[in-house]
Design an enzyme around this catalytic site. Sequence first.
Site, PDB file in Angstrom:
ATOM      1  N   LEU A  55       0.831  -1.219   0.000  1.00  0.00           N
ATOM      2  CA  LEU A  55       0.000   0.000   0.000  1.00  0.00           C
ATOM      3  C   LEU A  55       0.855   1.254   0.000  1.00  0.00           C
ATOM      4  O   LEU A  55       1.808   1.359   0.776  1.00  0.00           O
ATOM      5  CB  LEU A  55      -0.904  -0.013   1.231  1.00  0.00           C
ATOM      6  CG  LEU A  55      -1.784   1.218   1.485  1.00  0.00           C
ATOM      7  CD1 LEU A  55      -3.124   0.796   2.078  1.00  0.00           C
ATOM      8  CD2 LEU A  55      -1.099   2.242   2.396  1.00  0.00           C
ATOM      9  N   LEU A  56       0.499   2.183  -0.867  1.00  0.00           N
ATOM     10  CA  LEU A  56       1.137   3.511  -0.883  1.00  0.00           C
ATOM     11  C   LEU A  56       0.131   4.517  -0.349  1.00  0.00           C
ATOM     12  O   LEU A  56      -1.044   4.442  -0.677  1.00  0.00           O
ATOM     13  CB  LEU A  56       1.540   3.833  -2.320  1.00  0.00           C
ATOM     14  CG  LEU A  56       1.886   5.267  -2.725  1.00  0.00           C
ATOM     15  CD1 LEU A  56       2.867   5.262  -3.907  1.00  0.00           C
ATOM     16  CD2 LEU A  56       0.652   6.081  -3.104  1.00  0.00           C
ATOM     17  N   ASN A  57       0.595   5.429   0.533  1.00  0.00           N
ATOM     18  CA  ASN A  57      -0.256   6.604   0.791  1.00  0.00           C
ATOM     19  C   ASN A  57       0.542   7.886   0.645  1.00  0.00           C
ATOM     20  O   ASN A  57       1.192   8.047  -0.408  1.00  0.00           O
ATOM     21  CB  ASN A  57      -1.128   6.473   2.045  1.00  0.00           C
ATOM     22  CG  ASN A  57      -0.445   6.219   3.356  1.00  0.00           C
ATOM     23  OD1 ASN A  57       0.303   5.275   3.518  1.00  0.00           O
ATOM     24  ND2 ASN A  57      -0.713   7.062   4.335  1.00  0.00           N
ATOM     25  N   ASP A  58       0.510   8.798   1.582  1.00  0.00           N
ATOM     26  CA  ASP A  58       0.959  10.170   1.339  1.00  0.00           C
ATOM     27  C   ASP A  58       2.329  10.301   0.659  1.00  0.00           C
ATOM     28  O   ASP A  58       3.275   9.598   1.015  1.00  0.00           O
ATOM     29  CB  ASP A  58       1.121  10.938   2.657  1.00  0.00           C
ATOM     30  CG  ASP A  58      -0.013  10.738   3.613  1.00  0.00           C
ATOM     31  OD1 ASP A  58      -1.012  10.125   3.237  1.00  0.00           O
ATOM     32  OD2 ASP A  58       0.133  11.181   4.761  1.00  0.00           O
ATOM     33  N   GLN A 114       4.617   7.193   1.864  1.00  0.00           N
ATOM     34  CA  GLN A 114       4.202   6.228   2.870  1.00  0.00           C
ATOM     35  C   GLN A 114       4.002   4.880   2.184  1.00  0.00           C
ATOM     36  O   GLN A 114       3.232   4.774   1.220  1.00  0.00           O
ATOM     37  CB  GLN A 114       2.868   6.696   3.501  1.00  0.00           C
ATOM     38  CG  GLN A 114       3.015   7.915   4.375  1.00  0.00           C
ATOM     39  CD  GLN A 114       3.663   7.540   5.691  1.00  0.00           C
ATOM     40  OE1 GLN A 114       3.063   6.908   6.530  1.00  0.00           O
ATOM     41  NE2 GLN A 114       4.924   7.925   5.857  1.00  0.00           N
ATOM     42  N   TYR A 173       5.831   7.699   9.921  1.00  0.00           N
ATOM     43  CA  TYR A 173       4.706   8.438   9.355  1.00  0.00           C
ATOM     44  C   TYR A 173       5.191   9.683   8.593  1.00  0.00           C
ATOM     45  O   TYR A 173       6.378   9.967   8.540  1.00  0.00           O
ATOM     46  CB  TYR A 173       3.721   8.804  10.469  1.00  0.00           C
ATOM     47  CG  TYR A 173       2.743   7.688  10.797  1.00  0.00           C
ATOM     48  CD1 TYR A 173       2.895   6.402  10.284  1.00  0.00           C
ATOM     49  CD2 TYR A 173       1.648   7.921  11.619  1.00  0.00           C
ATOM     50  CE1 TYR A 173       1.991   5.390  10.582  1.00  0.00           C
ATOM     51  CE2 TYR A 173       0.736   6.917  11.921  1.00  0.00           C
ATOM     52  CZ  TYR A 173       0.904   5.659  11.405  1.00  0.00           C
ATOM     53  OH  TYR A 173       0.005   4.667  11.706  1.00  0.00           O
ATOM     54  N   SER A 174       4.229  10.414   8.056  1.00  0.00           N
ATOM     55  CA  SER A 174       4.546  11.470   7.081  1.00  0.00           C
ATOM     56  C   SER A 174       5.423  12.587   7.618  1.00  0.00           C
ATOM     57  O   SER A 174       5.454  12.858   8.820  1.00  0.00           O
ATOM     58  CB  SER A 174       3.251  12.075   6.547  1.00  0.00           C
ATOM     59  OG  SER A 174       2.636  11.149   5.706  1.00  0.00           O
ATOM     60  N   ARG A 218       1.114  14.893  14.407  1.00  0.00           N
ATOM     61  CA  ARG A 218       1.986  14.276  13.391  1.00  0.00           C
ATOM     62  C   ARG A 218       2.206  15.145  12.156  1.00  0.00           C
ATOM     63  O   ARG A 218       1.629  16.185  12.000  1.00  0.00           O
ATOM     64  CB  ARG A 218       1.424  12.909  12.985  1.00  0.00           C
ATOM     65  CG  ARG A 218       0.013  12.919  12.461  1.00  0.00           C
ATOM     66  CD  ARG A 218      -0.419  11.498  12.049  1.00  0.00           C
ATOM     67  NE  ARG A 218      -1.829  11.446  11.710  1.00  0.00           N
ATOM     68  CZ  ARG A 218      -2.796  11.129  12.558  1.00  0.00           C
ATOM     69  NH1 ARG A 218      -2.516  10.822  13.816  1.00  0.00           N
ATOM     70  NH2 ARG A 218      -4.064  11.115  12.172  1.00  0.00           N
ATOM     71  N   GLU A 276      -4.587  16.875   9.447  1.00  0.00           N
ATOM     72  CA  GLU A 276      -3.372  16.171   9.026  1.00  0.00           C
ATOM     73  C   GLU A 276      -2.614  16.961   7.952  1.00  0.00           C
ATOM     74  O   GLU A 276      -3.177  17.765   7.217  1.00  0.00           O
ATOM     75  CB  GLU A 276      -3.739  14.798   8.465  1.00  0.00           C
ATOM     76  CG  GLU A 276      -4.389  13.883   9.485  1.00  0.00           C
ATOM     77  CD  GLU A 276      -4.621  12.477   8.943  1.00  0.00           C
ATOM     78  OE1 GLU A 276      -4.192  11.518   9.593  1.00  0.00           O
ATOM     79  OE2 GLU A 276      -5.233  12.338   7.871  1.00  0.00           O
TER      80      GLU A 276
HETATM   81  C1  FRU Z   1      -2.513  10.917   6.112  1.00  0.00           C
HETATM   82  C2  FRU Z   1      -1.863  10.169   7.263  1.00  0.00           C
HETATM   83  C3  FRU Z   1      -0.870  11.052   7.998  1.00  0.00           C
HETATM   84  C4  FRU Z   1       0.047  10.036   8.597  1.00  0.00           C
HETATM   85  C5  FRU Z   1       0.126   8.990   7.526  1.00  0.00           C
HETATM   86  C6  FRU Z   1       0.309   7.588   8.022  1.00  0.00           C
HETATM   87  O1  FRU Z   1      -3.003  10.084   5.117  1.00  0.00           O
HETATM   88  O2  FRU Z   1      -2.864   9.664   8.130  1.00  0.00           O
HETATM   89  O3  FRU Z   1      -1.464  11.916   8.945  1.00  0.00           O
HETATM   90  O4  FRU Z   1       1.309  10.556   8.899  1.00  0.00           O
HETATM   91  O5  FRU Z   1      -1.085   9.082   6.797  1.00  0.00           O
HETATM   92  O6  FRU Z   1       0.532   6.718   6.960  1.00  0.00           O
END
Ligand code: FRU
Length: 423
Positions: free
Chosen positions: A21-24, A40, A84-85, A144, A202
Amino acid sequence: MLVKNDATAYEANHLYPEFGLLNDPNGLVYFKGKYHVFYQWNPKGCNHKYKEWGHFISDDLQTWQRVEPALKPSMPDLDSAGIYSGTALVKDDRLYLFYTGNVRNAQGQSVKSTQMWAVSDDGIHFEKLGQLFPHPEGFTKDVRDPMVWQGKNGHYFLILGAQHDNQIGDIIIYESADLTEWTFKGSLLGEQLSDIRGYMLECPDLIEVDGKQVLMFSPQGLPADLMQHRFQNIHNTGYVVGHFDEEKARFEVQGDFNEVDEGFEFYAPQTMLAPNHRKIMWGWVGMMPPKREAEVPTIAKQNWVHTLSLPRELHLNAEQKLVQQPIVEILDPKPLTNFEDSLKPGQYTIDTAADWTLKLGHNAELKKRGAILHFERRQWDSGEIGHRQMQGKVDQLLLMVDHDVIEIYTQDGLNVMTGRWFG
Ligand code: FRU
């Protein structure tokens, strides 16, 4: 080929994980002649239980190379469950990364967050430098996403998304002369924007665009503004234009809070300061309800989920509104001539006052009806029809169509809608 060293080519121009999984997007930076995009990444599964910082580098913003993850959980009680981010900062020829360390208990619940940093000389290998400062009082564990920059006065500022003990979101700010000693300066916003902070806020990003300051952030739990077709996703991202007062460490809001992208899943954007003062933004195309996320078709098919948005260059127009355009390096649209067949991956312009309907596979379509552009899709988890729309001058459009992501730009990028589509 978008990612040179990948065996897969799941998307043509949206960065994606090869698996997991990819996020931010994180730490977007130009350093020693290369563009860096961190993100992420959970390489262990298509869920959010664990996060590293994945890493792409590029010479030209067109093709990318996947390199080893920059940061992985390693420090007990500090970042053992997730990196985290956060952001990047170049100082004295060294690349610093600022991030939030996440810790979970035996039951898998997040119980603690710590603001941390790391450093590198080559931009590939990072040494962790530990905790930046103690957890602020009066806030829950949800603090965060450090974003750091150097002010005009030479001092460094660090902002964070935070949740007060009374469950209200905020952005807090710290100041430092040397990156090592930090002073807590309170809320970046004071009493301003009190109605749009949600229960948590966030990924704040405070940048300069065309001489003005722009603050972007992603509040959680804003009520959907159905009348105006804004803020329709479970969590949304918006921006305000204003002025950052370095003396007071306060942001003075000078306009409305506007949504950055009016489509289905854009969230948590960050910006890179590229050569020639260019401001380039990437977002995450993946904010969706948990059930829909678990059922994204790419998971069963290829064991990966989510993409980043295209890199978009930012400007302010005469009305001080943010405008976004895919960067010139990747932009090569052709006028769309075929409205009969389903849209194929590619880049298209449309320029007509007439109404039209365009298919995106079997489950999604775009429709122009007068001054409204509709983006409708059958949600893959529920079968319900989801609907987003852009209003105004929709005669001229730019469509950036990838294998299963579309970005729609109107009015030279004043309005943008992004979304996944399948089948
Ligand atoms: C936003 C978030 C950030 C956090 C990260 C964790 O999508 O929830 O606040 O640092 O993703 O993966």
